[in-house]
Design a protein around this motif. Structure first.
Motif, PDB file in Angstrom:
ATOM      1  N   LEU A  57      55.833  -5.594 -11.835  1.00  0.00           N
ATOM      2  CA  LEU A  57      55.784  -4.171 -12.127  1.00  0.00           C
ATOM      3  C   LEU A  57      54.380  -3.659 -12.387  1.00  0.00           C
ATOM      4  CD1 LEU A  57      58.895  -4.018 -14.458  1.00  0.00           C
ATOM      5  CD2 LEU A  57      58.777  -3.521 -12.017  1.00  0.00           C
ATOM      6  N   GLY A  58      53.509  -4.527 -12.851  1.00  0.00           N
ATOM      7  CA  GLY A  58      52.141  -4.092 -13.127  1.00  0.00           C
ATOM      8  C   GLY A  58      51.475  -4.966 -14.153  1.00  0.00           C
ATOM      9  N   LEU A  59      50.317  -4.541 -14.532  1.00  0.00           N
ATOM     10  CA  LEU A  59      49.507  -5.272 -15.496  1.00  0.00           C
ATOM     11  C   LEU A  59      50.113  -5.159 -16.895  1.00  0.00           C
ATOM     12  CD1 LEU A  59      46.789  -6.754 -15.934  1.00  0.00           C
ATOM     13  CD2 LEU A  59      45.811  -4.513 -16.425  1.00  0.00           C
ATOM     14  N   ASP A  60      50.336  -6.296 -17.536  1.00  0.00           N
ATOM     15  CA  ASP A  60      50.813  -6.309 -18.924  1.00  0.00           C
ATOM     16  C   ASP A  60      49.656  -6.455 -19.900  1.00  0.00           C
ATOM     17  OD1 ASP A  60      53.489  -5.919 -18.485  1.00  0.00           O
ATOM     18  OD2 ASP A  60      54.073  -7.979 -18.812  1.00  0.00           O
ATOM     19  N   ALA A  61      48.729  -7.390 -19.604  1.00  0.00           N
ATOM     20  CA  ALA A  61      47.650  -7.631 -20.559  1.00  0.00           C
ATOM     21  C   ALA A  61      46.466  -8.315 -19.902  1.00  0.00           C
ATOM     22  CB  ALA A  61      48.146  -8.485 -21.726  1.00  0.00           C
ATOM     23  N   LEU A  62      45.290  -8.061 -20.462  1.00  0.00           N
ATOM     24  CA  LEU A  62      44.073  -8.790 -20.132  1.00  0.00           C
ATOM     25  C   LEU A  62      43.650  -9.528 -21.387  1.00  0.00           C
ATOM     26  CD1 LEU A  62      42.088  -6.019 -18.229  1.00  0.00           C
ATOM     27  CD2 LEU A  62      43.314  -7.954 -17.231  1.00  0.00           C
ATOM     28  N   VAL A  63      43.301 -10.803 -21.234  1.00  0.00           N
ATOM     29  CA  VAL A  63      42.904 -11.625 -22.371  1.00  0.00           C
ATOM     30  C   VAL A  63      41.434 -11.999 -22.210  1.00  0.00           C
ATOM     31  CG1 VAL A  63      43.397 -13.705 -23.703  1.00  0.00           C
ATOM     32  CG2 VAL A  63      45.259 -12.540 -22.490  1.00  0.00           C
ATOM     33  N   PHE A  64      40.640 -11.690 -23.227  1.00  0.00           N
ATOM     34  CA  PHE A  64      39.210 -11.951 -23.199  1.00  0.00           C
ATOM     35  C   PHE A  64      38.826 -12.947 -24.280  1.00  0.00           C
ATOM     36  CE2 PHE A  64      39.557  -7.807 -21.247  1.00  0.00           C
ATOM     37  CZ  PHE A  64      38.574  -7.805 -20.275  1.00  0.00           C
ATOM     38  N   GLY A  65      37.848 -13.778 -23.989  1.00  0.00           N
ATOM     39  CA  GLY A  65      37.180 -14.589 -24.997  1.00  0.00           C
ATOM     40  C   GLY A  65      35.911 -13.858 -25.394  1.00  0.00           C
ATOM     41  N   VAL A  66      35.777 -13.549 -26.684  1.00  0.00           N
ATOM     42  CA  VAL A  66      34.637 -12.750 -27.153  1.00  0.00           C
ATOM     43  C   VAL A  66      33.977 -13.406 -28.363  1.00  0.00           C
ATOM     44  CG1 VAL A  66      35.654 -10.605 -26.305  1.00  0.00           C
ATOM     45  CG2 VAL A  66      36.039 -11.260 -28.656  1.00  0.00           C
TER      46      VAL A  66
ATOM     47  N   LEU B  87      48.505   3.682 -24.145  1.00  0.00           N
ATOM     48  CA  LEU B  87      49.699   4.526 -24.199  1.00  0.00           C
ATOM     49  C   LEU B  87      50.818   4.033 -23.290  1.00  0.00           C
ATOM     50  CD1 LEU B  87      48.079   8.074 -24.289  1.00  0.00           C
ATOM     51  CD2 LEU B  87      49.160   6.828 -26.175  1.00  0.00           C
ATOM     52  N   ASP B  88      50.478   3.380 -22.170  1.00  0.00           N
ATOM     53  CA  ASP B  88      51.512   2.888 -21.261  1.00  0.00           C
ATOM     54  C   ASP B  88      52.039   1.502 -21.634  1.00  0.00           C
ATOM     55  OD1 ASP B  88      49.533   1.124 -20.455  1.00  0.00           O
ATOM     56  OD2 ASP B  88      49.565   1.732 -18.343  1.00  0.00           O
ATOM     57  N   GLY B  89      51.540   0.934 -22.741  1.00  0.00           N
ATOM     58  CA  GLY B  89      52.017  -0.357 -23.216  1.00  0.00           C
ATOM     59  C   GLY B  89      51.236  -1.558 -22.724  1.00  0.00           C
ATOM     60  N   SER B  90      50.329  -1.348 -21.775  1.00  0.00           N
ATOM     61  CA  SER B  90      49.501  -2.475 -21.352  1.00  0.00           C
ATOM     62  C   SER B  90      48.528  -2.806 -22.488  1.00  0.00           C
ATOM     63  CB  SER B  90      48.765  -2.180 -20.045  1.00  0.00           C
ATOM     64  OG  SER B  90      47.977  -1.031 -20.168  1.00  0.00           O
ATOM     65  N   ALA B  91      48.052  -4.066 -22.506  1.00  0.00           N
ATOM     66  CA  ALA B  91      47.314  -4.520 -23.677  1.00  0.00           C
ATOM     67  C   ALA B  91      46.009  -5.211 -23.319  1.00  0.00           C
ATOM     68  CB  ALA B  91      48.185  -5.485 -24.480  1.00  0.00           C
ATOM     69  N   ILE B  92      45.119  -5.214 -24.296  1.00  0.00           N
ATOM     70  CA  ILE B  92      43.901  -6.025 -24.288  1.00  0.00           C
ATOM     71  C   ILE B  92      44.042  -6.976 -25.468  1.00  0.00           C
ATOM     72  CG2 ILE B  92      41.401  -6.075 -24.593  1.00  0.00           C
ATOM     73  CD1 ILE B  92      42.039  -4.682 -22.040  1.00  0.00           C
ATOM     74  N   ILE B  93      43.889  -8.256 -25.207  1.00  0.00           N
ATOM     75  CA  ILE B  93      43.948  -9.274 -26.244  1.00  0.00           C
ATOM     76  C   ILE B  93      42.578  -9.929 -26.308  1.00  0.00           C
ATOM     77  CG2 ILE B  93      45.034 -11.432 -26.984  1.00  0.00           C
ATOM     78  CD1 ILE B  93      47.508 -10.460 -25.276  1.00  0.00           C
TER      79      ILE B  93
END
Length: 74
Positions: free
Chosen positions: A4-13, A43-49
């Motif tokens: 359906l689409g992008l749920d989340a992007l996970v970054f090492g910071v 707002l659309d529920g996609s996330a950045i972790i």
């Protein structure tokens, strides 16, 4: 299975606090944040972790931190 689409992007910071501040300034909502990770939603529920770059649950880095470590589709 439909993607359906992008749920989340996970970054090492390296600097979790600076990244958290930037994501909040950008308009994302903090769902969870502690000393080791943070979860922010749009707002659309996609996330950045965001996680520390040495987190053993992250896939290997392709370059120095900060870097994208995982893309999650749903």
């Amino acid at each position: 299975m439909n993607i359906l689409g992008l749920d989340a992007l996970v970054f090492g910071v390296d600097d979790l606090q600076a990244c958290a501040d930037c994501l909040r300034d950008y308009g994302l909502t903090a769902v969870h944040i502690d000393a080791e990770s943070g979860h922010f939603e749009s707002l659309d529920g996609s996330a950045i972790i965001i996680r520390r770059p040495e987190d053993p649950e992250l896939p290997p880095a392709m370059g120095p931190a900060p870097s994208l470590r995982e893309t999650i589709y749903g």
